[in-house]
Design an enzyme around this catalytic site. Structure first.
Site, PDB file in Angstrom:
ATOM      1  N   THR A   1      39.547  51.474  46.013  1.00 14.88           N
ATOM      2  CA  THR A   1      39.274  50.746  44.768  1.00 14.88           C
ATOM      3  C   THR A   1      38.806  49.303  44.958  1.00 14.88           C
ATOM      4  OG1 THR A   1      40.422  49.774  42.845  1.00 14.88           O
ATOM      5  CG2 THR A   1      41.787  50.321  44.719  1.00 14.88           C
TER       6      THR A   1
ATOM      7  N   GLU B   1      39.919  47.005  43.350  1.00 16.25           N
ATOM      8  CA  GLU B   1      41.103  46.140  43.219  1.00 16.25           C
ATOM      9  C   GLU B   1      41.500  45.545  44.578  1.00 16.25           C
ATOM     10  OE1 GLU B   1      43.140  45.311  40.375  1.00 16.25           O
ATOM     11  OE2 GLU B   1      41.332  45.990  39.363  1.00 16.25           O
TER      12      GLU B   1
END
Ligand code: NAP
Ligand code: G4F
Length: 364
Positions: free
Chosen positions: A129, A131
């Site tokens: 991800t 993130e």
């Protein structure tokens, strides 16, 4: 003929459902892992259940033996590890569970493959991800940008990323991470910001909701369409060499802008006034306040500037990052939710009428 057998963890999720459809279309036998739930209806894959190429098995990312058994039984040629506690804000409330599923869970899958002696024949995709970039150190982000995870979710996913890389190098396994930026759809969970906005826009436009409460309106994301992104997961596993790829559109918008596009698609022009916690969104036509900021949706640490550079995926995988544009994505989601809200209303009126008729003895 070459065996094409895929095992998907997280098959009931947004991506798992689109990936199943995609792989069935490509001729794969698709096996999915499900966990026991008190509610049996699996909305996103209900239309696939009973399909001759689609099979479900009970297992859990927290249960090594269940993974060893299902991998041994299915003998997959490709594994797509999509299962995760995928909500960033929830990871602050349940950090240990998030670490168990999103970090140790990846290790359990890798070890289950080795325990079944499939490490040289089974390719593994890990749902990594954007993130990981967290408190970003570079804009836009590419495969070489340093990671700086900024939530328990991101820290857990960072372990997943590195253990995949470790097994690739230590055991010569074909395992790769797709570093995917946010991707959305009409199947997106209803508490992620985009779906929360498109559903609220539809409900407000149809008089079913008064106001939408949101957190950080200035947060920036690179939002793509989930249906386009699952193709990339497959392309990554078809590549000659096991490598990690950034998957993104290369276009960035704020949560505030997403609101304006979504409400416009639902027939409402929104104007924002004020700043910080006092910022509000007004319906330009009626002057009514329809969007407010609430501290409930702020995170202890928030990732605010995600913008992906998909050059490597475009050049090496031949993937088109702009297949569905941001405007098209918003329009698909709002159109779907306008119909859903209208259909929910008709169903609720019919239920009320039926209850009334039954009570009056008009229907038996
Ligand atoms: P999602 O809709 O939240 O789906 C998550 C899936 O994981 C569900 O099928 C869920 O099953 C399953 N799961 C959770 N805990 C499990 C456990 N202990 N054992 C077995 N299955 C479990 O997520 P998504 O949006 O499709 O995302 C797919 C993956 O990509 C996730 O790993 C996510 O972290 C990652 N990712 C997503 C995005 C994005 O923007 N969507 C971007 C980057 C990376 P239930 O239905 O039973 O809950
Ligand atoms: O929609 P979100 O909850 O997605 P977030 O945190 O970016 O995570 C998603 O994308 C990741 C990829 O980058 C995935 F790895 C992860 O699994 C998940 O799919 O929030 C997006 C932004 C955040 O900055 C958040 O603070 O929107 C902001 N936001 C503002 N108001 C809100 C809200 N987010 C949510 N969920 N709800 C709000 O009311």
């Amino acid at each position: 003929m070459e065996r094409k057998v895929a095992l998907i963890t997280g098959v009931t999720g947004q991506d798992g459902s689109y990936l199943s459809e995609f792989l069935i279309e490509k001729g794969y036998d698709v096996h999915g892992i499900i966990r026991r739930s008190s509610v049996d209806y699996r909305e996103r894959i209900a239309h696939l259940e009973g399909h001759p190429q689609f099979h479900l098995h009970y297992a859990d990312m927290g249960d090594s033996m269940s993974l060893v058994k299902v991998i041994g039984k299915v003998q997959p040629t490709e594994i797509y590890n999509l299962a995760a506690q995928s909500h960033v804000q929830v990871s602050f409330d349940s950090p240990e569970f998030t670490a168990d599923v999103d970090a140790t869970g990846v290790l359990r899958v890798l070890e289950a493959v080795r325990a079944n002696h499939l490490e040289q024949t089974c390719r593994i995709y890990q749902a990594s991800t954007s993130e990981l970039y967290g408190k970003v150190e570079e804009v836009p982000q590419n495969e070489k940008t340093p990671f700086h995870p900024y939530s328990p979710y991101a820290v857990a996913k960072l372990y997943g990323f590195w253990i995949i890389k470790e097994y690739r190098e230590a055991y010569n396994m074909f395992c790769c991470s797709g570093i995917l930026f946010n991707h959305e759809s009409e199947r997106r969970g209803e508490t992620f910001v985009t779906r929360k906005i498109t559903l609220a826009a539809a409900r407000i436009a149809q008089g079913k909701q008064d106001k939408l409460y949101l957190g950080n309106l200035s947060s920036l994301r690179d939002w793509g369409y989930a249906k386009d992104y699952v193709e990339c997961m497959w392309l990554i596993l078809q590549h000659d060499t096991p490598e990690d790829f950034v998957i993104a559109t290369g276009v960035q918008h704020s949560v505030r802008e997403f609101c304006q596009y979504a409400f416009r698609a639902a027939g409402i022009e929104v104007e924002f006034k004020g700043e910080g916690m006092d910022e509000k969104g007004y319906d330009v036509k009626t002057g009514k306040c329809i969007i407010e900021v609430s501290p409930d949706f702020y995170r202890p640490t928030d990732v605010v500037n995600l913008w992906g550079d998909p050059t490597k995926a475009r050049k090496e995988l031949g993937w088109d990052p702009q297949k569905t544009t941001f405007e098209e994505l918003v329009s698909i989601m709002v159109k779907h939710d306008m119909q859903k809200v209208a259909a929910d209303h008709v169903a609720s009126v019919m239920r009320t009428n039926l209850a009334e008729y039954l009570e009056k003895g008009l229907v038996k």
